[in-house]
Design a protein around this motif. Structure first.
Motif, mmCIF file in Angstrom:
data_model
loop_
_atom_site.group_PDB
_atom_site.id
_atom_site.type_symbol
_atom_site.label_atom_id
_atom_site.label_comp_id
_atom_site.label_asym_id
_atom_site.label_seq_id
_atom_site.Cartn_x
_atom_site.Cartn_y
_atom_site.Cartn_z
ATOM 1 N N PHE A 42 0.850 -1.182 0.000
ATOM 2 C CA PHE A 42 0.000 0.000 0.000
ATOM 3 C C PHE A 42 0.889 1.235 0.000
ATOM 4 C CE2 PHE A 42 -2.749 -3.100 2.107
ATOM 5 C CZ PHE A 42 -3.965 -2.879 1.489
ATOM 6 N N THR A 43 0.627 2.172 -0.894
ATOM 7 C CA THR A 43 1.280 3.480 -0.878
ATOM 8 C C THR A 43 0.212 4.497 -0.509
ATOM 9 O OG1 THR A 43 2.798 2.785 -2.627
ATOM 10 C CG2 THR A 43 2.619 5.146 -2.203
ATOM 11 N N LEU A 44 0.383 5.128 0.637
ATOM 12 C CA LEU A 44 -0.629 6.044 1.143
ATOM 13 C C LEU A 44 -0.390 7.454 0.614
ATOM 14 C CD1 LEU A 44 -0.670 4.741 4.803
ATOM 15 C CD2 LEU A 44 -2.100 4.032 2.893
ATOM 16 N N LYS A 55 -2.018 -1.053 9.099
ATOM 17 C CA LYS A 55 -1.403 -2.220 9.732
ATOM 18 C C LYS A 55 -2.399 -2.928 10.650
ATOM 19 C CE LYS A 55 2.392 -3.680 12.690
ATOM 20 N NZ LYS A 55 3.633 -3.294 13.382
ATOM 21 N N MET A 56 -3.085 -2.178 11.493
ATOM 22 C CA MET A 56 -4.032 -2.788 12.421
ATOM 23 C C MET A 56 -5.203 -3.441 11.693
ATOM 24 S SD MET A 56 -2.508 -2.605 15.195
ATOM 25 C CE MET A 56 -3.776 -3.479 16.065
ATOM 26 N N ARG A 57 -5.678 -2.814 10.623
ATOM 27 C CA ARG A 57 -6.772 -3.407 9.846
ATOM 28 C C ARG A 57 -6.332 -4.706 9.189
ATOM 29 N NH1 ARG A 57 -9.272 1.984 6.870
ATOM 30 N NH2 ARG A 57 -10.339 2.806 8.697
ATOM 31 N N LEU A 58 -5.119 -4.715 8.652
ATOM 32 C CA LEU A 58 -4.595 -5.938 8.045
ATOM 33 C C LEU A 58 -4.496 -7.053 9.073
ATOM 34 C CD1 LEU A 58 -1.781 -4.503 5.758
ATOM 35 C CD2 LEU A 58 -3.706 -5.920 4.978
ATOM 36 N N LEU A 59 -3.951 -6.737 10.242
ATOM 37 C CA LEU A 59 -3.803 -7.747 11.287
ATOM 38 C C LEU A 59 -5.154 -8.260 11.774
ATOM 39 C CD1 LEU A 59 -0.820 -6.177 13.256
ATOM 40 C CD2 LEU A 59 -0.776 -8.245 11.833
ATOM 41 N N ARG A 60 -6.113 -7.361 11.918
ATOM 42 C CA ARG A 60 -7.455 -7.766 12.355
ATOM 43 C C ARG A 60 -8.113 -8.669 11.307
ATOM 44 N NH1 ARG A 60 -9.771 -2.905 13.631
ATOM 45 N NH2 ARG A 60 -8.900 -3.118 15.706
ATOM 46 N N ILE A 69 0.092 -13.182 9.126
ATOM 47 C CA ILE A 69 0.810 -12.299 8.214
ATOM 48 C C ILE A 69 1.835 -11.487 8.987
ATOM 49 C CG2 ILE A 69 -1.113 -12.099 6.577
ATOM 50 C CD1 ILE A 69 -1.618 -9.269 7.727
ATOM 51 N N GLU A 70 2.779 -10.959 8.273
ATOM 52 C CA GLU A 70 3.756 -10.012 8.815
ATOM 53 C C GLU A 70 3.502 -8.689 8.109
ATOM 54 O OE1 GLU A 70 6.785 -8.882 11.312
ATOM 55 O OE2 GLU A 70 6.035 -10.946 11.151
ATOM 56 N N VAL A 71 3.485 -7.603 8.862
ATOM 57 C CA VAL A 71 3.232 -6.277 8.302
ATOM 58 C C VAL A 71 4.391 -5.367 8.665
ATOM 59 C CG1 VAL A 71 1.636 -4.321 8.198
ATOM 60 C CG2 VAL A 71 0.744 -6.613 8.635
ATOM 61 N N GLU A 77 4.393 3.922 3.285
ATOM 62 C CA GLU A 77 4.168 2.656 2.601
ATOM 63 C C GLU A 77 4.002 1.539 3.629
ATOM 64 O OE1 GLU A 77 6.471 2.064 -1.165
ATOM 65 O OE2 GLU A 77 7.665 3.666 -0.254
ATOM 66 N N VAL A 78 3.134 0.599 3.305
ATOM 67 C CA VAL A 78 2.891 -0.557 4.157
ATOM 68 C C VAL A 78 2.980 -1.796 3.277
ATOM 69 C CG1 VAL A 78 1.254 -1.728 5.696
ATOM 70 C CG2 VAL A 78 1.340 0.780 5.645
ATOM 71 N N VAL A 79 3.798 -2.753 3.696
ATOM 72 C CA VAL A 79 3.885 -4.019 2.975
ATOM 73 C C VAL A 79 3.486 -5.143 3.920
ATOM 74 C CG1 VAL A 79 5.667 -3.232 1.375
ATOM 75 C CG2 VAL A 79 6.338 -4.360 3.475
ATOM 76 N N PHE A 80 2.946 -6.207 3.349
ATOM 77 C CA PHE A 80 2.589 -7.367 4.156
ATOM 78 C C PHE A 80 2.755 -8.627 3.332
ATOM 79 C CE2 PHE A 80 -1.289 -6.423 1.920
ATOM 80 C CZ PHE A 80 -1.918 -7.642 1.735
#
Length: 90
Positions: A42-44, A55-60, A69-71, A77-80
């Motif tokens: 993700f590029t914000l 990050k929290m939404r991905l983990l949830r 997953i690892e975030v 930028e956010v990668v997972f």
């Protein structure tokens, strides 16, 4: 006031079922579509949610799917990636 007992099987009818948010559904879709040899990225942009929120939404979403997953956050930028694929550990 009246009191009585019920079997535990009756408990389900008392629970409120909350509809799944569209946002969480989108994150779940991103996770499930991810192939083992890919990373999600993700590029914000200005005005988007903060990287910590992503990050929290991905983990949830991953937790609700039973997927680990690892975030990682890098500035805006956010990668997972799904864990168990150590080629992508940063």
């Amino acid at each position: 006031m009246k009191y009585d007992t019920l079997p535990k099987s009756e408990l389900q009818k008392f629970k409120k079922v909350m509809p799944e948010s569209k946002v969480l559904a989108e994150y779940k879709e991103r996770i499930t579509e991810l192939k083992p040899d890919e990373i999600g990225h993700f590029t914000l942009q200005k005005g988007d949610v903060k990287p910590g929120t992503v990050k929290m939404r991905l983990l949830r979403a991953a937790t609700s799917l039973g997927i680990e997953i690892e975030v990682k956050r890098f500035g805006d930028e956010v990668v997972f990636y799904k864990t168990g694929y150590s080629d992508f550990i940063v």
